[in-house]
Structures are given as C-alpha cells and as structure tokens.
Design a protein around this motif. Structure first.
Motif, PDB file in Angstrom:
ATOM      1  N   LEU A   1     -17.270  58.850   7.791  1.00 22.03           N
ATOM      2  CA  LEU A   1     -17.379  57.702   6.895  1.00 22.03           C
ATOM      3  C   LEU A   1     -16.024  57.024   6.729  1.00 22.03           C
ATOM      4  CD1 LEU A   1     -19.555  56.320   5.137  1.00 22.03           C
ATOM      5  CD2 LEU A   1     -18.730  57.716   3.245  1.00 22.03           C
ATOM      6  N   ASP A   2     -14.976  57.820   6.627  1.00 20.33           N
ATOM      7  CA  ASP A   2     -13.629  57.273   6.492  1.00 20.33           C
ATOM      8  C   ASP A   2     -13.211  56.515   7.756  1.00 20.33           C
ATOM      9  OD1 ASP A   2     -11.181  56.994   4.936  1.00 20.33           O
ATOM     10  OD2 ASP A   2     -10.277  58.372   6.381  1.00 20.33           O
ATOM     11  N   LEU A   3     -13.520  57.057   8.930  1.00 19.69           N
ATOM     12  CA  LEU A   3     -13.192  56.382  10.187  1.00 19.69           C
ATOM     13  C   LEU A   3     -13.889  55.034  10.301  1.00 19.69           C
ATOM     14  CD1 LEU A   3     -13.412  59.377  12.683  1.00 19.69           C
ATOM     15  CD2 LEU A   3     -11.328  58.189  11.959  1.00 19.69           C
ATOM     16  N   VAL A   4     -15.165  55.010   9.952  1.00 15.89           N
ATOM     17  CA  VAL A   4     -15.944  53.768  10.036  1.00 15.89           C
ATOM     18  C   VAL A   4     -15.434  52.756   9.015  1.00 15.89           C
ATOM     19  CG1 VAL A   4     -18.244  52.780   9.704  1.00 15.89           C
ATOM     20  CG2 VAL A   4     -17.971  54.889  10.995  1.00 15.89           C
ATOM     21  N   ALA A   5     -15.127  53.220   7.815  1.00 11.88           N
ATOM     22  CA  ALA A   5     -14.617  52.325   6.768  1.00 11.88           C
ATOM     23  C   ALA A   5     -13.297  51.689   7.202  1.00 11.88           C
ATOM     24  CB  ALA A   5     -14.445  53.089   5.466  1.00 11.88           C
ATOM     25  N   LYS A   6     -12.415  52.480   7.778  1.00 16.42           N
ATOM     26  CA  LYS A   6     -11.134  51.933   8.246  1.00 16.42           C
ATOM     27  C   LYS A   6     -11.351  50.926   9.372  1.00 16.42           C
ATOM     28  CE  LYS A   6      -8.198  55.732   6.839  1.00 16.42           C
ATOM     29  NZ  LYS A   6      -7.444  56.926   7.248  1.00 16.42           N
ATOM     30  N   ALA A   7     -12.277  51.216  10.262  1.00 19.23           N
ATOM     31  CA  ALA A   7     -12.563  50.306  11.373  1.00 19.23           C
ATOM     32  C   ALA A   7     -13.101  48.973  10.872  1.00 19.23           C
ATOM     33  CB  ALA A   7     -13.556  50.946  12.341  1.00 19.23           C
ATOM     34  N   MET A   8     -13.907  49.011   9.808  1.00 21.68           N
ATOM     35  CA  MET A   8     -14.488  47.766   9.281  1.00 21.68           C
ATOM     36  C   MET A   8     -13.677  47.182   8.134  1.00 21.68           C
ATOM     37  SD  MET A   8     -18.594  47.915   9.649  1.00 21.68           S
ATOM     38  CE  MET A   8     -19.031  49.281   8.598  1.00 21.68           C
ATOM     39  N   LYS A   9     -12.558  47.846   7.785  1.00 24.90           N
ATOM     40  CA  LYS A   9     -11.668  47.372   6.719  1.00 24.90           C
ATOM     41  C   LYS A   9     -12.379  47.228   5.376  1.00 24.90           C
ATOM     42  CE  LYS A   9      -8.382  45.169   9.784  1.00 24.90           C
ATOM     43  NZ  LYS A   9      -8.833  45.057  11.124  1.00 24.90           N
ATOM     44  N   VAL A  10     -13.106  48.305   5.011  1.00 26.70           N
ATOM     45  CA  VAL A  10     -13.764  48.385   3.711  1.00 26.70           C
ATOM     46  C   VAL A  10     -13.486  49.770   3.130  1.00 26.70           C
ATOM     47  CG1 VAL A  10     -15.608  46.766   4.311  1.00 26.70           C
ATOM     48  CG2 VAL A  10     -15.955  49.217   4.680  1.00 26.70           C
ATOM     49  N   GLN A  11     -13.899  49.972   1.896  1.00 27.69           N
ATOM     50  CA  GLN A  11     -13.779  51.286   1.269  1.00 27.69           C
ATOM     51  C   GLN A  11     -14.954  52.157   1.714  1.00 27.69           C
ATOM     52  OE1 GLN A  11     -11.179  52.357  -0.689  1.00 27.69           O
ATOM     53  NE2 GLN A  11     -10.297  50.413  -0.009  1.00 27.69           N
ATOM     54  N   PRO A  12     -14.750  53.466   1.874  1.00 23.46           N
ATOM     55  CA  PRO A  12     -15.842  54.340   2.324  1.00 23.46           C
ATOM     56  C   PRO A  12     -17.104  54.230   1.466  1.00 23.46           C
ATOM     57  CG  PRO A  12     -13.774  55.520   2.420  1.00 23.46           C
ATOM     58  CD  PRO A  12     -13.492  54.194   1.757  1.00 23.46           C
TER      59      PRO A  12
END
Length: 64
Positions: free
Chosen positions: A46-57
């Motif tokens: 979830l953290d990896l995806v959030a960073k990739a999309m520039k949002v909070q987890p």
C-alpha cells in the motif's frame, strides 16, 4: 474489513494498471486482484502504491 479504493484515484490520474505496477514494482495481476476485491494490499505494498501515485496510503483504502 478493508476495501481497496485506489482504482478511482488511478483512473483519475490516467494511470494504467501496468503503469502503476511498473512504478510501484508490483505485479499487474496483484493490482487487478485488489481492484476486483479478491485481495487487499498489505501495508508495505500500500505504501509503494501510494508513493507511486503521490497520495497518502489511507487515501487508497476504506474501512467497511
């Protein structure tokens, strides 16, 4: 229970499943499973995806 709701954000940002998978270094099939509700991401993913999309987890999940 947790539900993955990142598909809405992904589509708003015009990111494909494959594009997101490449940015987050996660298999596209894994992201598809989250989006169709057959699995939920663990916190690390979830953290990896959030960073990739520039949002909070926690923007990517909803508690039901």
């Amino acid at each position: 229970m947790v539900e993955y709701i990142g598909k809405r954000i992904r589509t708003e940002k015009r990111i494909t499943v494959r594009g997101l998978a490449k940015m987050a270094d996660i298999a596209p099939s894994t992201i598809s499973k989250w989006e169709n509700g057959s699995a939920v991401p663990d916190l690390a993913a979830l953290d990896l995806v959030a960073k990739a999309m520039k949002v909070q987890p926690f923007d990517l999940v909803k508690f039901v």
